[in-house]
Design an enzyme around this catalytic site. Structure first.
Site, PDB file in Angstrom:
ATOM      1  N   ASN A 154       0.800  -1.234   0.000  1.00 58.80           N
ATOM      2  CA  ASN A 154       0.000   0.000   0.000  1.00 58.80           C
ATOM      3  C   ASN A 154       0.833   1.285   0.000  1.00 58.80           C
ATOM      4  OD1 ASN A 154       0.830  -0.621   2.561  1.00 58.80           O
ATOM      5  ND2 ASN A 154      -1.098  -0.077   3.550  1.00 58.80           N
ATOM      6  N   GLU A 251       4.798  -4.865  11.831  1.00 62.39           N
ATOM      7  CA  GLU A 251       3.713  -3.899  11.608  1.00 62.39           C
ATOM      8  C   GLU A 251       2.640  -4.627  10.826  1.00 62.39           C
ATOM      9  OE1 GLU A 251       3.371  -1.124  12.875  1.00 62.39           O
ATOM     10  OE2 GLU A 251       5.376  -0.549  13.520  1.00 62.39           O
ATOM     11  N   CYS A 285      -3.497   0.077   6.909  1.00 60.75           N
ATOM     12  CA  CYS A 285      -3.556  -0.869   8.026  1.00 60.75           C
ATOM     13  C   CYS A 285      -4.237  -0.293   9.264  1.00 60.75           C
ATOM     14  CB  CYS A 285      -2.148  -1.296   8.379  1.00 60.75           C
ATOM     15  SG  CYS A 285      -1.085   0.131   8.589  1.00 60.75           S
ATOM     16  N   GLU A 459       7.582   1.842  14.777  1.00 64.11           N
ATOM     17  CA  GLU A 459       8.307   2.552  13.731  1.00 64.11           C
ATOM     18  C   GLU A 459       8.223   4.040  14.026  1.00 64.11           C
ATOM     19  OE1 GLU A 459       6.695   0.660   9.939  1.00 64.11           O
ATOM     20  OE2 GLU A 459       8.791  -0.001   9.984  1.00 64.11           O
TER      21      GLU A 459
HETATM   22  P1  NAD Z   1       1.242  -9.853   3.066  1.00 60.38           P
HETATM   23  O1  NAD Z   1       1.325 -10.290   4.463  1.00 60.38           O
HETATM   24  O2  NAD Z   1       0.576 -10.724   2.087  1.00 60.38           O
HETATM   25  O3  NAD Z   1       2.712  -9.599   2.485  1.00 60.38           O
HETATM   26  C1  NAD Z   1       3.607  -8.714   3.108  1.00 60.38           C
HETATM   27  C2  NAD Z   1       5.004  -8.982   2.614  1.00 60.38           C
HETATM   28  O4  NAD Z   1       5.454 -10.221   3.164  1.00 60.38           O
HETATM   29  C3  NAD Z   1       5.148  -9.137   1.103  1.00 60.38           C
HETATM   30  O5  NAD Z   1       6.336  -8.493   0.692  1.00 60.38           O
HETATM   31  C4  NAD Z   1       5.248 -10.629   0.911  1.00 60.38           C
HETATM   32  O6  NAD Z   1       5.940 -11.001  -0.253  1.00 60.38           O
HETATM   33  C5  NAD Z   1       6.012 -11.044   2.145  1.00 60.38           C
HETATM   34  N1  NAD Z   1       5.825 -12.430   2.564  1.00 60.38           N
HETATM   35  C6  NAD Z   1       4.740 -13.237   2.388  1.00 60.38           C
HETATM   36  N2  NAD Z   1       4.968 -14.442   2.942  1.00 60.38           N
HETATM   37  C7  NAD Z   1       6.207 -14.409   3.495  1.00 60.38           C
HETATM   38  C8  NAD Z   1       7.001 -15.348   4.220  1.00 60.38           C
HETATM   39  N3  NAD Z   1       6.558 -16.567   4.501  1.00 60.38           N
HETATM   40  N4  NAD Z   1       8.222 -14.951   4.636  1.00 60.38           N
HETATM   41  C9  NAD Z   1       8.674 -13.707   4.392  1.00 60.38           C
HETATM   42  N5  NAD Z   1       7.981 -12.789   3.703  1.00 60.38           N
HETATM   43  C10 NAD Z   1       6.756 -13.131   3.256  1.00 60.38           C
HETATM   44  O7  NAD Z   1       0.589  -8.403   3.118  1.00 60.38           O
HETATM   45  P2  NAD Z   1       0.094  -7.491   1.913  1.00 60.38           P
HETATM   46  O8  NAD Z   1      -1.111  -8.130   1.323  1.00 60.38           O
HETATM   47  O9  NAD Z   1       1.248  -7.132   1.037  1.00 60.38           O
HETATM   48  O10 NAD Z   1      -0.306  -6.165   2.706  1.00 60.38           O
HETATM   49  C11 NAD Z   1      -1.514  -6.002   3.349  1.00 60.38           C
HETATM   50  C12 NAD Z   1      -1.373  -6.272   4.827  1.00 60.38           C
HETATM   51  O11 NAD Z   1      -0.354  -5.478   5.395  1.00 60.38           O
HETATM   52  C13 NAD Z   1      -2.617  -5.916   5.598  1.00 60.38           C
HETATM   53  O12 NAD Z   1      -2.900  -6.885   6.572  1.00 60.38           O
HETATM   54  C14 NAD Z   1      -2.267  -4.609   6.266  1.00 60.38           C
HETATM   55  O13 NAD Z   1      -3.001  -4.313   7.404  1.00 60.38           O
HETATM   56  C15 NAD Z   1      -0.820  -4.788   6.534  1.00 60.38           C
HETATM   57  N6  NAD Z   1      -0.174  -3.485   6.662  1.00 60.38           N
HETATM   58  C16 NAD Z   1       0.281  -3.099   7.888  1.00 60.38           C
HETATM   59  C17 NAD Z   1       0.881  -1.869   8.054  1.00 60.38           C
HETATM   60  C18 NAD Z   1       1.392  -1.417   9.392  1.00 60.38           C
HETATM   61  O14 NAD Z   1       2.252  -0.554   9.435  1.00 60.38           O
HETATM   62  N7  NAD Z   1       0.919  -1.926  10.497  1.00 60.38           N
HETATM   63  C19 NAD Z   1       1.042  -1.025   6.951  1.00 60.38           C
HETATM   64  C20 NAD Z   1       0.573  -1.448   5.720  1.00 60.38           C
HETATM   65  C21 NAD Z   1      -0.024  -2.699   5.596  1.00 60.38           C
END
Ligand code: NAD
Length: 485
Positions: A154, A251, A285, A459
């Site tokens: 995002n 996060e 998020c 962060e």
């Molecule tokens: P996701 O969990 O699918 O992926 C996040 C990242 O993790 C990607 O780069 C992905 O390739 C990597 N990943 C996936 N499986 C992995 C593994 N087994 N080992 C290591 N890396 C792995 O999330 P998304 O769909 O990209 O993003 C949306 C999610 O992120 C939502 O749940 C949202 O709330 C959260 N988010 C949180 C924040 C925050 O600061 N708290 C900010 C933005 C988004």
């Protein structure tokens, strides 16, 4: 003809672009049209190894520089990002589909804020002197070493900087893996750091899916992992990091409560609910997606909300007049449409939106459901799209209990004109990043992060320094050593 968004190469290692077409191709799609605008290749094991060994080696000299010297480079990078804000914002819009109206003020600018802030702090990171009679202890704030950053889709520029800037300020090096959905922007951050004078190899970017993320997290050379992503991914990454006793920052997702008491200023509360649900088409998020409205103002609130939501301008995200963009991908659009159907099936009252917009790309109309109850799927699960659930409540005590009845704990907000109540309620909400008469402000000066399943660590702010450094303690004896024998 090559699209301007196509990067020079997939990876950025040791100060230069690196390509390896043996990796799995990752198509980059512009969410506003569905058109493929670029291709990158997932890192092969050779690329992963090259990035990690480069970063490991480069970190030693980087940590030996003074904080002021490191900070100067970060602050120069911040200036370059600001000078190039327009170009970087256009790229962010291609990468994510978010409207230029947003990206011009929230992405490269936020990344630059982080580089500037942590650049400014770098020279002030010190230990302390602890007197022990004639002996004394001193502490040294040391870098952790090699840090891995893994991003969500995002905020690709912002996440790359929110992790990179404090890591580098503390004398660490970083290998950053962007989300496979938005692989473009982090490469620019790496490029700009080099232009600002950073030594080659201290900030590297490699592409790939979860598998590449997994390879980074489990590598013994890595000292810390900072992930922005979903709770299920967070659990896997945290567990993998624990195997190697690595430091973590997580996060993760949320289902945050936004509580509106009946003495609140209605237009400010509606504005907060719009910012907390529809900015970036709801792909934030910390969004306050459970909007609890006290019964006395419910219908007035809903009427004003529907009216103002009707003013959203859906359209070409590169047009600055557009205020509402598409979902990042077809997949995310389908997930969100599935939740909207669930909301209808489970009996929530649709106030506005509720379907895919009749246009090209992955647009969903900003959607509001009223009469949502705590047990409905749309009130329990993170949707990550423009779907607001409005729930009714009677009393303060009741709403606090219901707001906390979730596995998540990222954010929470309260709108009321009674300030004692505002602080009393916020004090009882289980959330890391909270707001009073506002929603979703995220300045670099303020700590950001969640409690419960929403994550660990913080962060931004001085808190982030604690998560990218460790303290060495040294006892110094001035006199003779006493021993039993
Ligand atoms: P996701 O969990 O699918 O992926 C996040 C990242 O993790 C990607 O780069 C992905 O390739 C990597 N990943 C996936 N499986 C992995 C593994 N087994 N080992 C290591 N890396 C792995 O999330 P998304 O769909 O990209 O993003 C949306 C999610 O992120 C939502 O749940 C949202 O709330 C959260 N988010 C949180 C924040 C925050 O600061 N708290 C900010 C933005 C988004």
């Amino acid at each position: 003809m090559t699209h301007p968004a196509q990067p020079t190469a997939s990876h950025f290692i040791n100060g230069e672009y690196v390509e390896d077409t043996n990796g799995t191709p990752i198509p980059v799609t512009y969410a506003a049209t569905g058109e493929q605008i670029a291709t990158v290749y997932a890192a092969t094991p050779e690329i992963v190894d090259r990035a990690l060994s480069t970063a490991k080696e480069a970190q030693k000299a980087w940590a030996k520089m003074t904080g002021t010297e490191r900070g100067r480079i970060l602050r120069r990078a911040a200036d370059i990002m600001r000078e190039r804000n327009h170009e970087l914002s256009v790229l962010e819009t291609y990468d994510t589909g978010k409207p230029l109206q947003e990206t011009l003020i929230a992405d490269a600018t936020s990344g630059a804020d982080a580089l500037e802030y942590f650049g400014g702090l770098a020279g002030s990171l010190t230990g302390e002197h602890i007197p022990m009679g004639e002996d004394w202890v001193y502490t040294v704030r040391e870098a952790l070493g090699l840090c891995v950053g893994i991003g969500a889709w995002n905020y690709p520029t912002q996440i790359a900087c929110w992790k990179g800037a404090p890591a580098l300020a503390c004398g660490n090096s970083m290998v950053f893996k962007p989300s496979e959905t938005t692989p473009l922007c982090a490469l620019k951050v790496a490029e700009i750091l080099i232009e600002a004078g950073a030594p080659a190899g201290i900030y590297n970017v490699i592409q790939g899916m979860g598998e590449v993320g997994g390879a980074l997290v489990t590598d013994p050379r890595v000292d810390k992992v900072s992930l922005t992503g979903s709770v299920p991914t967070g659990k896997k990454v945290y567990a993998a990091a624990a195997e190697g006793m690595k430091h973590v920052t997580m996060e993760l997702g949320g289902k945050s409560p936004l509580i509106i008491f009946d003495d609140a200023d209605i237009d400010n509360a509606v504005g907060g609910a719009i910012n907390g649900n529809f900015y970036s088409s709801g792909q934030v998020c910390s969004n306050g997606t459970r909007v609890f409205v006290q019964k006395g103002i419910k219908e007035k609130f809903l009427a004003r909300l529907a009216e103002r939501t009707g003013n959203a301008i859906l359209g070409d995200p590169q047009d600055e007049a557009t205020s509402f963009g598409p979902m990042v991908s077809e997949n995310q659009m389908n997930i969100v449409l599935g939740y909207i159907e669930k909301g209808k099936e489970e009996g929530a009252r649709l106030i506005c939106g509720g379907k895919r917009a009749d246009m090209d790309g992955y647009f969903i109309e900003p959607t509001v459901f009223a009469d949502v109850t705590d047990d409905m799927t749309i009130a329990r699960e993170e949707i990550f799209g423009p779907v607001m659930s409005v729930l009714d409540f009677d009393t303060e005590e009741e709403v606090i209990a219901r707001a906390n009845d979730t596995e998540f704990g990222l954010s929470a907000g309260v709108f009321t004109n009674d300030f004692s109540r505002a602080h009393r309620v916020i004090g009882q909400l289980e959330a890391g990043s909270c707001f009073i008469n506002s929603y979703n402000d995220a300045p670099v000066e303020a700590p950001f992060g969640g409690v419960k399943a929403s994550g660990v660590g913080r962060e931004n702010s001085k808190e982030a320094i604690k998560h990218f450094s460790q303290v060495k303690s040294v006892y110094v004896r001035m006199g003779d050593v006493e021993a039993a024998f």
